[in-house]
Each structure stands twice: as C-alpha cells, then as structure tokens.
Design an enzyme around this catalytic site. Structure first.
Site, PDB file in Angstrom:
ATOM      1  N   TYR A  26     -12.674   8.157 -14.012  1.00  0.00           N
ATOM      2  CA  TYR A  26     -12.693   6.845 -13.372  1.00  0.00           C
ATOM      3  C   TYR A  26     -13.212   5.780 -14.343  1.00  0.00           C
ATOM      4  CZ  TYR A  26     -13.793   3.176  -9.977  1.00  0.00           C
ATOM      5  OH  TYR A  26     -13.878   1.977  -9.298  1.00  0.00           O
ATOM      6  N   LYS A  36     -11.120   2.505 -15.878  1.00  0.00           N
ATOM      7  CA  LYS A  36     -11.550   1.125 -15.651  1.00  0.00           C
ATOM      8  C   LYS A  36     -11.786   0.395 -16.973  1.00  0.00           C
ATOM      9  CE  LYS A  36     -11.293   0.790 -11.214  1.00  0.00           C
ATOM     10  NZ  LYS A  36     -10.402  -0.204 -10.549  1.00  0.00           N
ATOM     11  N   THR A  58     -16.882   0.347   0.846  1.00  0.00           N
ATOM     12  CA  THR A  58     -15.541   0.417   1.403  1.00  0.00           C
ATOM     13  C   THR A  58     -15.228   1.895   1.658  1.00  0.00           C
ATOM     14  OG1 THR A  58     -14.388   0.754  -0.697  1.00  0.00           O
ATOM     15  CG2 THR A  58     -14.898  -1.531  -0.075  1.00  0.00           C
ATOM     16  N   ASP A  74       0.860  -1.174   0.000  1.00  0.00           N
ATOM     17  CA  ASP A  74       0.000   0.000   0.000  1.00  0.00           C
ATOM     18  C   ASP A  74       0.902   1.232   0.000  1.00  0.00           C
ATOM     19  OD1 ASP A  74      -3.225   0.302   0.833  1.00  0.00           O
ATOM     20  OD2 ASP A  74      -2.033   2.110   1.125  1.00  0.00           O
ATOM     21  N   ASP A 103       3.766   2.624  -4.222  1.00  0.00           N
ATOM     22  CA  ASP A 103       2.976   3.662  -4.884  1.00  0.00           C
ATOM     23  C   ASP A 103       2.874   3.249  -6.341  1.00  0.00           C
ATOM     24  OD1 ASP A 103       1.937   5.870  -6.158  1.00  0.00           O
ATOM     25  OD2 ASP A 103       3.303   7.314  -5.250  1.00  0.00           O
ATOM     26  N   ASN A 144      -5.012  -4.112  -7.480  1.00  0.00           N
ATOM     27  CA  ASN A 144      -6.287  -3.638  -6.943  1.00  0.00           C
ATOM     28  C   ASN A 144      -6.299  -2.154  -6.616  1.00  0.00           C
ATOM     29  OD1 ASN A 144      -8.913  -3.994  -5.254  1.00  0.00           O
ATOM     30  ND2 ASN A 144      -7.412  -3.162  -3.807  1.00  0.00           N
TER      31      ASN A 144
END
Length: 250
Positions: free
Chosen positions: A155, A159, A190, A38, A60, A87
């Site tokens: 976004y 994707k 989330t 992460d 990163d 992810n």
C-alpha cells in the site's frame, strides 16, 4: 446561489462509499454534473440517486477495457469530464505486511488496483481533456510520504508511486491546460479502515499521532477537492495538499 462547480462535469472513482462518495456528493451540491463510478455499480447508483444531473457508471480501475468503456459511456451521455478524481483503491489489512512477510500475490493485487488503476484512470482522463484542459485530482496517503505504513509495504509503495505519477503528468501536460494535483488525507474513518477503527487499541495509537487529536472524516477532504476542481485553483499543479490533521508535519 450558484455552486462553485457550476458548468463542470466531474468523474469520481470509488464513489460508492467513503471519501469518493463524500466528494462526489459535495461536487453535486456545488452544481457539478457528477459521474459516480465504482466497481460496485449498485453502490454507485445508490449514491447518485438523489442528484438529478448525476449518472452512475461501473468502472473497475484495474481493467483498461472497463476504464475505456466508462469514458465511452460518459462521452455518449454528453458528459466529457472537466474534473477527474482518481480516488478508488484498496488497503489489504491482514494481508499486506513488512516486506519479508509479504506475499507476491498481495503485492501484485495492490499494485494492480492502486497504482496501475490510478495510471489507467489518469491516462484516459488526460486523453479526454486534450484540447480542452481540466483538473485531475489523485488521492495519496501519508504512507507515501513517511514511515506511517511500515507494516503496509504494498500500500505504501503504491501511494508513493501515485505521488510521483501526479508530478510527472502535471509536468507533461501543463502546456495543455491540464492540471494534476494530489490530496493526502490522513487517517480517515471510512469502510476502508474498519480493521483499525474497530480495534480500540489500534485506533488510539494512530489518533494519538495526529496533532489535531481526532481521526479524519470523509467530509474533511471535500473542501480541498472542491478547490482543486474549481477555477479558483487555476495556478495549482504538480502539488501535494495534505489534509491529515498535522500527522505528517512532525
């Protein structure tokens, strides 16, 4: 009883929270040696702490030097990945917008993290798997498949690009035993989507479009990720697996 991922080493990006953390923890419970990565190294360390064979690595995804360094740390620790889950990503609520209203800076930041970051993660995953084979799992989105992301131009575009990237890399490296598949979670509650989950009207509107009648949870994605990480999915590559409560089936 031996877990389904015993003997495998898995890298999960964005493992400090949300879907990434849930999947990394499940992999560890299935006896994989998991690398929790992460950008927030403390979050990764906290997530990895309960698992004796896990390590945490700062990564990163938008910075190739950081990606290279993370893979080097893994290699030095004897943790060459058999599985990589790409992810990590962002969705810039309040900034991403319909195209006529979208600032170039917001577009570029989203592309840098989501699409370029997934490219860099996948690039170095493939390099680590050459001569060995492995499974790469990308995280897609319904916004890359239909009009769910009309107000999220950047976004949604990234994707859609990730979906295309997965198919391309799968075709290019199938003869090397490297499989690449994309998992498409639906609306999943989330920390990434608190702008929706914290607004009753927005939440009701999106949940109302899910045939199963409820929002997804991070745990809903674990099973398909375990399947794709395991040898049970040895004939699956270049595919898209939707776990969205039926949202994109209508």
């Amino acid at each position: 009883m031996t877990g389904r991922l015993a003997g495998k080493t898995a890298l999960v990006t964005g493992a400090g929270s949300g879907i990434g953390r849930s999947v990394a923890e499940r992999f560890a419970r299935e006896d994989a040696a998991v690398v929790f990565s992460d950008r927030d190294i403390q979050a990764a360390r906290d997530a990895a702490a309960p698992f004796p064979t896990a390590i945490a690595v700062r990564l990163d995804i938008a910075d190739e030097a950081s990606v290279e360094a993370a893979f080097a740390v893994m290699d030095a620790a004897g943790k060459t990945p058999d599985v990589v889950v790409a992810n990590a990503g962002v969705q810039l609520f309040g900034q991403d917008a319909k195209i006529a209203d979208l600032d170039l800076e917001v577009w570029q930041r989203t592309v840098d993290i989501n699409l370029t970051g997934t490219f860099l993660t996948t690039k170095h995953a493939v390099r680590a798997m050459l001569g060995r084979g492995g499974s790469i799992i990308l995280t897609g989105s319904p916004t890359g498949l239909n009009g769910e992301g009309a107000d999220f131009t950047a976004y949604s575009s990234t994707k859609a690009g990730i979906h295309g990237l997965g198919r391309t890399v799968a075709a290019a490296y199938a003869d090397q035993g490297i499989r690449v598949n994309t998992v498409v979670p639906g609306y999943t509650e989330t920390p990434l989507v608190t702008a929706i989950s914290g607004d009753p009207e927005s939440r009701a509107a999106i949940v109302g479009r899910i045939p199963l009648g409820r929002p997804g949870q991070a745990s809903d994605v674990e099973g398909i990720m375990v399947y794709l990480a395991s040898d049970e999915s040895s004939f699956a590559t270049g595919a898209t697996f939707r776990v969205d409560g039926g949202m994109t089936s209508l």
